[in-house]
Design an enzyme around this catalytic site. Structure first.
Site, PDB file in Angstrom:
ATOM      1  N   ASN A 161    -118.488 -83.435  14.569  1.00  0.00           N
ATOM      2  CA  ASN A 161    -119.304 -82.831  13.519  1.00  0.00           C
ATOM      3  C   ASN A 161    -118.569 -83.054  12.200  1.00  0.00           C
ATOM      4  O   ASN A 161    -117.572 -82.402  11.930  1.00  0.00           O
ATOM      5  CB  ASN A 161    -119.470 -81.326  13.817  1.00  0.00           C
ATOM      6  CG  ASN A 161    -120.175 -80.602  12.683  1.00  0.00           C
ATOM      7  OD1 ASN A 161    -120.730 -81.231  11.784  1.00  0.00           O
ATOM      8  ND2 ASN A 161    -120.144 -79.281  12.739  1.00  0.00           N
ATOM      9  N   TRP A 162    -119.092 -83.975  11.403  1.00  0.00           N
ATOM     10  CA  TRP A 162    -118.378 -84.344  10.173  1.00  0.00           C
ATOM     11  C   TRP A 162    -118.586 -83.349   9.038  1.00  0.00           C
ATOM     12  O   TRP A 162    -117.969 -83.476   7.993  1.00  0.00           O
ATOM     13  CB  TRP A 162    -118.782 -85.759   9.747  1.00  0.00           C
ATOM     14  CG  TRP A 162    -118.158 -86.837  10.591  1.00  0.00           C
ATOM     15  CD1 TRP A 162    -117.231 -86.661  11.585  1.00  0.00           C
ATOM     16  CD2 TRP A 162    -118.391 -88.251  10.505  1.00  0.00           C
ATOM     17  NE1 TRP A 162    -116.879 -87.869  12.121  1.00  0.00           N
ATOM     18  CE2 TRP A 162    -117.572 -88.868  11.471  1.00  0.00           C
ATOM     19  CE3 TRP A 162    -119.206 -89.045   9.713  1.00  0.00           C
ATOM     20  CZ2 TRP A 162    -117.552 -90.250  11.665  1.00  0.00           C
ATOM     21  CZ3 TRP A 162    -119.190 -90.426   9.893  1.00  0.00           C
ATOM     22  CH2 TRP A 162    -118.372 -91.015  10.864  1.00  0.00           C
TER      23      TRP A 162
ATOM     24  N   HIS B 106    -125.513 -74.398  13.772  1.00  0.00           N
ATOM     25  CA  HIS B 106    -124.059 -74.292  13.592  1.00  0.00           C
ATOM     26  C   HIS B 106    -123.759 -73.009  12.811  1.00  0.00           C
ATOM     27  O   HIS B 106    -124.519 -72.614  11.925  1.00  0.00           O
ATOM     28  CB  HIS B 106    -123.532 -75.523  12.842  1.00  0.00           C
ATOM     29  CG  HIS B 106    -122.044 -75.568  12.813  1.00  0.00           C
ATOM     30  ND1 HIS B 106    -121.304 -74.832  11.924  1.00  0.00           N
ATOM     31  CD2 HIS B 106    -121.149 -76.210  13.612  1.00  0.00           C
ATOM     32  CE1 HIS B 106    -120.014 -75.029  12.168  1.00  0.00           C
ATOM     33  NE2 HIS B 106    -119.904 -75.864  13.192  1.00  0.00           N
TER      34      HIS B 106
ATOM     35  N   GLU C 273    -121.846 -72.352  10.453  1.00  0.00           N
ATOM     36  CA  GLU C 273    -121.795 -72.479   8.991  1.00  0.00           C
ATOM     37  C   GLU C 273    -123.204 -72.481   8.410  1.00  0.00           C
ATOM     38  O   GLU C 273    -123.454 -71.915   7.349  1.00  0.00           O
ATOM     39  CB  GLU C 273    -121.016 -73.751   8.604  1.00  0.00           C
ATOM     40  CG  GLU C 273    -119.526 -73.562   8.863  1.00  0.00           C
ATOM     41  CD  GLU C 273    -118.791 -74.827   9.248  1.00  0.00           C
ATOM     42  OE1 GLU C 273    -119.309 -75.939   9.030  1.00  0.00           O
ATOM     43  OE2 GLU C 273    -117.669 -74.699   9.791  1.00  0.00           O
TER      44      GLU C 273
ATOM     45  N   GLY D 278    -112.102 -74.342  12.634  1.00  0.00           N
ATOM     46  CA  GLY D 278    -111.330 -74.725  11.455  1.00  0.00           C
ATOM     47  C   GLY D 278    -110.120 -73.839  11.198  1.00  0.00           C
ATOM     48  O   GLY D 278    -109.517 -73.895  10.133  1.00  0.00           O
TER      49      GLY D 278
ATOM     50  N   SER E   6    -111.504 -75.813  16.792  1.00  0.00           N
ATOM     51  CA  SER E   6    -110.112 -76.279  16.764  1.00  0.00           C
ATOM     52  C   SER E   6    -109.739 -77.120  17.986  1.00  0.00           C
ATOM     53  O   SER E   6    -108.615 -77.027  18.486  1.00  0.00           O
ATOM     54  CB  SER E   6    -109.150 -75.104  16.583  1.00  0.00           C
ATOM     55  OG  SER E   6    -109.353 -74.501  15.311  1.00  0.00           O
TER      56      SER E   6
ATOM     57  N   GLY F 122    -114.819 -80.730  14.810  1.00  0.00           N
ATOM     58  CA  GLY F 122    -114.914 -80.925  13.373  1.00  0.00           C
ATOM     59  C   GLY F 122    -113.751 -81.757  12.859  1.00  0.00           C
ATOM     60  O   GLY F 122    -113.747 -82.986  12.958  1.00  0.00           O
ATOM     61  N   GLY F 123    -112.727 -81.083  12.344  1.00  0.00           N
ATOM     62  CA  GLY F 123    -111.603 -81.743  11.666  1.00  0.00           C
ATOM     63  C   GLY F 123    -111.025 -82.944  12.410  1.00  0.00           C
ATOM     64  O   GLY F 123    -110.795 -84.002  11.810  1.00  0.00           O
TER      65      GLY F 123
HETATM   66  P1  PGA Z   1    -113.222 -77.635  14.036  1.00  0.00           P
HETATM   67  O1  PGA Z   1    -114.810 -77.445  13.847  1.00  0.00           O
HETATM   68  O2  PGA Z   1    -113.027 -78.588  15.173  1.00  0.00           O
HETATM   69  O3  PGA Z   1    -112.735 -78.210  12.715  1.00  0.00           O
HETATM   70  O4  PGA Z   1    -112.654 -76.293  14.326  1.00  0.00           O
HETATM   71  C1  PGA Z   1    -115.652 -77.374  14.958  1.00  0.00           C
HETATM   72  C2  PGA Z   1    -117.085 -77.200  14.524  1.00  0.00           C
HETATM   73  O5  PGA Z   1    -117.347 -76.450  13.573  1.00  0.00           O
HETATM   74  O6  PGA Z   1    -117.987 -77.813  15.112  1.00  0.00           O
END
Ligand code: PGA
Length: 252
Positions: A9-10, A96, A98, A174, A213, A234-235
């Site tokens: 997930n960018w 998601h 966010e 994150g 994470s 994500g990251g």
């Molecule tokens: P993260 O994000 O791997 O940076 O914790 C995961 C996500 O929000 O899908």
């Protein structure tokens, strides 16, 4: 047997030229994943979707990070399913945390989007997960049960099978503070149980990912769990080296 799946997930990262560079550089690792029976994908921003789709190997799943449930109309700033389909996109990440937090996306709206995507023969990747406060109160299961039931409302077992779920505890996203494999497995097995109650044996075919994470160094632990079918990352999905490390972790 559920096929393993890794989706990057960018979020709001990478310009189109940066996304294109990733797409051009990922061929060997995508081939390696495919050779090991693993599905791999990335979720670029809308403006990068075409650049990735046009330059990546065809086996790389390219997912949008959102869509509208109406096919067209007066919805300023929105992107419709037919628009995505025309540029070859067949997966969409929904719900998601966010987007739930900053854009008011609810499970009920996700349900509308899920139905529209399934009608268009596309794959929804539906996210759920609880806040730190909910986790600390011990209310994780009640919380995700509602998210799952509202998101899957009104679907048949045949339709439910086509959805991919991601369990992402918000406190692990994150933050570098990933859930232990035991916590992830416990909640994901519970989610499968909720799906079983509604859709019977179809629940065994629904892929459920862990997210929060996930890194090349911990992805193996999650994959060792019986109900965890992959990861939404994500990251650690942004750079080719790290993405490759994730794939290696999924291979075993
Ligand atoms: P993260 O994000 O791997 O940076 O914790 C995961 C996500 O929000 O899908």
């Amino acid at each position: 047997m559920r096929k393993k799946l890794l989706v990057g997930n960018w979020k709001m990262n990478k310009t189109p030229s940066e996304a294109k560079a990733f797409a051009l550089g990922c061929k060997d690792m995508v081939d390696y994943a495919v050779a090991h029976g693993i599905d791999v994908g990335v979720g670029p921003t809308f403006v990068c979707l075409a650049a990735v789709k046009e330059n990546a190997p065809k086996d790389l799943i390219v997912a949008a990070q959102n869509c509208h449930f109406k096919p067209n109309g007066a919805y300023t700033g929105e992107i419709s399913i037919p628009m995505l389909k025309e540029i070859g996109i067949s997966w969409v990440i929904l719900g998601h945390s966010e987007r739930r937090e900053y854009n008011g996306e609810t499970s009920k709206v996700c349900n509308e989007k899920i139905k529209a995507l399934l009608a268009a023969d596309m794959t929804p990747l539906y996210c759920c997960g609880e806040s730190l406060e909910t986790f600390e109160k011990g209310e994780t299961k009640a919380w995700v049960k509602t998210q799952i039931e509202e998101g899957f409302e009104g679907l048949t077992a045949e339709e439910a099978k086509k959805i991919v779920v991601a369990y992402e505890p918000i406190w692990a996203i994150g933050t570098g503070k990933s859930a232990t494999k035991e916590i992830a497995e416990d909640t994901i097995a519970f989610i499968r149980g909720v799906l079983r109650d509604h859709f019977g044996a179809a629940a065994e075919e629904i892929r459920i990912l862990y997210g929060g994470s996930v890194k090349p160094g911990n992805v193996r632990e999650y994959m060792s769990q019986p109900d965890i079918d992959g990861a939404l990352v994500g990251g650690a999905s942004l750079e080719l080296d790290s993405y490759k490390g994730l794939i290696e972790g999924l291979v075993g």
